[in-house]
Design a protein around this motif. Structure first.
Motif, PDB file in Angstrom:
ATOM      1  N   GLN A 464     -17.502  -4.697  20.307  1.00 27.40           N
ATOM      2  CA  GLN A 464     -18.216  -5.770  19.794  1.00 27.40           C
ATOM      3  C   GLN A 464     -18.108  -6.327  18.597  1.00 27.40           C
ATOM      4  O   GLN A 464     -18.059  -7.231  17.988  1.00 27.40           O
ATOM      5  N   GLN A 465     -17.337  -5.270  17.945  1.00 30.86           N
ATOM      6  CA  GLN A 465     -16.938  -5.414  16.405  1.00 30.86           C
ATOM      7  C   GLN A 465     -16.005  -6.683  16.549  1.00 30.86           C
ATOM      8  O   GLN A 465     -16.014  -7.662  15.745  1.00 30.86           O
ATOM      9  N   GLN A 468     -17.646  -9.979  17.368  1.00 23.45           N
ATOM     10  CA  GLN A 468     -18.228 -10.746  16.634  1.00 23.45           C
ATOM     11  C   GLN A 468     -17.434 -11.393  15.380  1.00 23.45           C
ATOM     12  O   GLN A 468     -17.400 -12.367  14.855  1.00 23.45           O
ATOM     13  N   TRP A 469     -16.157 -10.515  15.123  1.00 27.46           N
ATOM     14  CA  TRP A 469     -15.086 -11.134  14.243  1.00 27.46           C
ATOM     15  C   TRP A 469     -14.924 -12.505  14.917  1.00 27.46           C
ATOM     16  O   TRP A 469     -14.760 -13.632  14.321  1.00 27.46           O
ATOM     17  N   GLU A 471     -16.217 -14.374  17.181  1.00 26.18           N
ATOM     18  CA  GLU A 471     -17.367 -15.440  17.042  1.00 26.18           C
ATOM     19  C   GLU A 471     -17.849 -15.989  15.695  1.00 26.18           C
ATOM     20  O   GLU A 471     -18.830 -16.874  15.783  1.00 26.18           O
ATOM     21  N   VAL A 472     -17.482 -15.416  14.691  1.00 26.73           N
ATOM     22  CA  VAL A 472     -17.702 -15.897  13.280  1.00 26.73           C
ATOM     23  C   VAL A 472     -17.313 -17.588  13.102  1.00 26.73           C
ATOM     24  O   VAL A 472     -16.262 -17.791  13.615  1.00 26.73           O
TER      25      VAL A 472
END
Lengths: 474, 156
Positions: A464-465, A468-469, A471-472
């Motif tokens: 997920q990390q 999320q990176w 999708e920033v």
């Protein structure tokens, strides 16, 4: 004005044809060996091949028109290729040994076209001046759009040292595919038994029966040695006089002893940098530096990637990456580690896989089957290796990610910019979901294919990390 | 887990029918086992195994459809397309809109019957599929994705 290839193209085509139809040829020779028709067949076959080669030559024309390269070819299916100069991504020169005395070469012209698994256009045999003409056409046209490239800066270059080449060849694992080839040949030979004269096979069988275990062992060692030597010289020939040079944003590699291969590409076309290390090379602290490109220039290379530097001391990797690519300020990464649950699954899968071999061996091949038990520690080692070498690190400042996985005693580290990642995918089974584990697939374009960098058994939090990176919003 | 848009319920009908149609292939091993029993006197057990497979595989597939439906979804934002599929083997894909090369709408006979359309999203390296959406949603999706994609590309 359409032009023909250099006449040597006829010979090149002939060689190509003979190579393509080598198996039917051998078959015909084999069956007709004692037939009185043999000379007639041979002459007819040769005439047919020469005819095809001549026709192919006559029908192949090319032309450097104002805005595009035009190539017409094909005997039965006529093809007209039309490649605008500004679409050309890489030009590759291949110079086979028989072309070198005449200063001739094969030119491969690549665009980033997606649908075919081969270069868009090939000029099989042309003179060096044709290459120069093509380059000039392309540059004048591309310079209209972009500011002229002034070769003011001296080129950054890297020449392979002969000692480095030597270590590279000595530590190559090419021996394994070679052994596979030998194994295959042997099985073919056994089939041939039916055809071979009985006298010959009987002799062979007697030889085998007489030979002791020591004899068989020495035969194996002999074969191993020979294949080691062959693999050694193959690697030397492949990367002989390897040179990498960077002129502004243009990268050029050239290599080869008998046949020279020159690839030129733009640094902006680089999709990712890959640092690979086999277990053997890891022991010697050596790495191989590769780049993934969007065109197909590297199709004959292992894994479709272009080798930038075949062998490099581990501590020099980061400085060389900054020197030759657009990834600056790259340091030794501090990779994430795998969780206990993940580690266990790596080892478990590896052991289960080895059970597929060990099980039948124990059941049907006793007493020699017990030897297969040795696979268990090996499998454990491979699982442990894969688990230890799986990890990632996100460089927030640079929009760059390090991704590493270990597989079959080889570890590969990919360095990718976020903009070059095509998509990511998180996968988990229902059982992994319970333990909060997840695979992470990162898709990068490589040639006309996709390079899937798969980090297995990360924790869900880790994958997920990365997601999320990714999708920033910039 | 992000809040996802669910597929239309009609997709479950197409899944059920395709599970049954796929089961037709399983008739082949059964037929093979029967013939082998007749002609080469293979053991009867092979017929039983293949028959069980013929019943069990579609049964499991049918039973899992509500779960599969629950875990399948998509989300489209200006920057990203997120797709999620699968119950036992779960997959969550993230595709930046800027990487999308083209969007294809597809409709096989089953989807046409249920008035649905599949949306295929193609990047330079990968292909992703939304299994089925209502016709005008499909058109909207295509418009949205293409709109976002060209907008991002114009920015870049």
């Amino acid at each position: 004005m359409p032009k023909h290839l250099h006449p040597l193209a006829i010979l090149a085509k002939l060689i190509d044809l003979v190579r393509q139809f080598i198996l039917p040829w051998i078959f015909v020779l084999w069956t007709q060996l004692h037939s009185p028709r043999l000379p007639l067949l041979l002459i007819l076959g040769a005439l047919l091949l020469i005819g095809i080669a001549l026709l192919d030559y006559a029908l192949f024309t090319y032309e450097f028109a104002d805005r595009a390269v035009i190539i017409n070819h094909g005997i039965i299916k006529r093809q007209h290729e039309h490649i605008p100069y500004d679409r050309i991504q890489t030009i590759q020169q291949n110079q086979a040994w028989y072309m070198r005395p005449f200063d001739l070469m094969q030119l491969q012209i690549e665009t980033s076209g997606h649908d075919k698994d081969r270069p868009e256009a090939v000029l099989p045999v042309v003179t060096a001046s044709v290459y120069a003409a093509l380059l000039k056409r392309r540059n004048t046209l591309q310079n209209d759009a972009t500011p002229a490239i002034t070769p003011s800066q001296p080129a950054t270059t890297y020449h392979i040292k002969s000692s480095d080449l030597n270590t590279y060849a000595l530590t190559s694992q090419g021996i394994i595919p070679l052994l596979a080839v030998i194994g295959w040949l042997q099985s073919r030979l056994q089939q041939l038994d039916n055809f071979l004269p009985a006298r010959f096979t009987n002799g062979l069988n007697q030889l085998m029966q007489r030979s002791t275990v020591a004899g068989v062992l020495s035969l194996i060692i002999f074969v191993l040695l020979i294949s080691l030597i062959i693999s050694y010289f193959r690697e030397i020939m492949r990367f002989y006089h390897f040179t990498l040079s960077r002129q502004e944003m243009q990268l050029t590699t050239s290599r080869g002893l008998l046949s020279r291969n020159v690839v030129s590409t733009s640094i902006t076309k680089i999709q990712a940098v890959a640092v690979s290390q086999t277990l053997i090379r890891q022991l010697f602290h050596l790495t191989t530096l590769q780049v993934l490109l969007a065109s197909n220039a590297a199709s004959d290379e292992a894994q479709h990637n272009l080798v930038l530097i075949p062998v490099l001391k581990q501590n020099k990797v980061w400085s060389e990456i900054s020197r030759f690519t657009n990834l600056n300020a790259i340091k030794q990464p501090n990779l994430s580690t795998i969780s206990r649950a993940g580690y266990w699954r790596f080892v478990r899968n590896s052991l289960l896989l080895s059970l597929l071999v060990v099980g039948p061996c124990l059941m049907w091949l006793r007493p020699w089957g017990y030897l297969s038990l040795l696979l268990f520690p090996l499998a454990y080692g491979l699982g442990d290796y894969a688990a230890r070498n799986t990890g990632f690190e996100i460089l927030q400042s640079d929009n760059t990610i390090f991704l590493q996985y270990g597989k079959q005693a080889q570890r590969r580290l990919f360095i990718v910019r976020r903009q070059k990642i095509q998509a990511i995918s998180q996968r988990q089974t229902i059982w992994m979901a319970k333990r909060q584990l997840s695979h992470l697939n990162v898709f990068i374009r490589s040639g006309n294919h996709v390079e899937v960098v798969q980090l297995r058994y990360l924790t869900r939090q880790q994958s997920q990390q990365v997601a999320q990176w990714f999708e920033v919003v910039k | 887990m992000p809040k996802l848009q669910q597929l239309p319920p009609q997709i479950k009908t197409t899944w059920r029918v395709s599970a049954l149609l796929n089961a037709l292939w399983l008739l082949l091993p059964l037929a093979g086992a029967i013939l082998a029993n007749l002609f080469w006197h293979w053991h009867f057990i092979f017929i039983i195994i293949t028959a069980i497979l013929l019943i069990a595989i579609p049964a499991v597939q049918l039973a899992l459809i509500p779960y599969r439906y629950h875990f399948t979804g998509y989300e489209i934002t200006p920057e990203f397309v997120i797709l999620q599929t699968g119950f036992i083997f779960r997959k969550q894909d993230t595709i930046p809109t800027a990487r999308i090369q083209n969007v294809t709408l597809e409709q096989g006979p089953l989807l046409r019957w249920q008035h649905l359309q599949a949306v295929r999203i193609v990047t330079a390296a990968t292909t992703h599929t939304i299994e089925g959406v209502v016709l005008d949603v499909a058109d909207n999706l295509r418009e949205t994705i293409v709109h976002f994609a060209s907008e991002v590309q114009a920015d870049a």
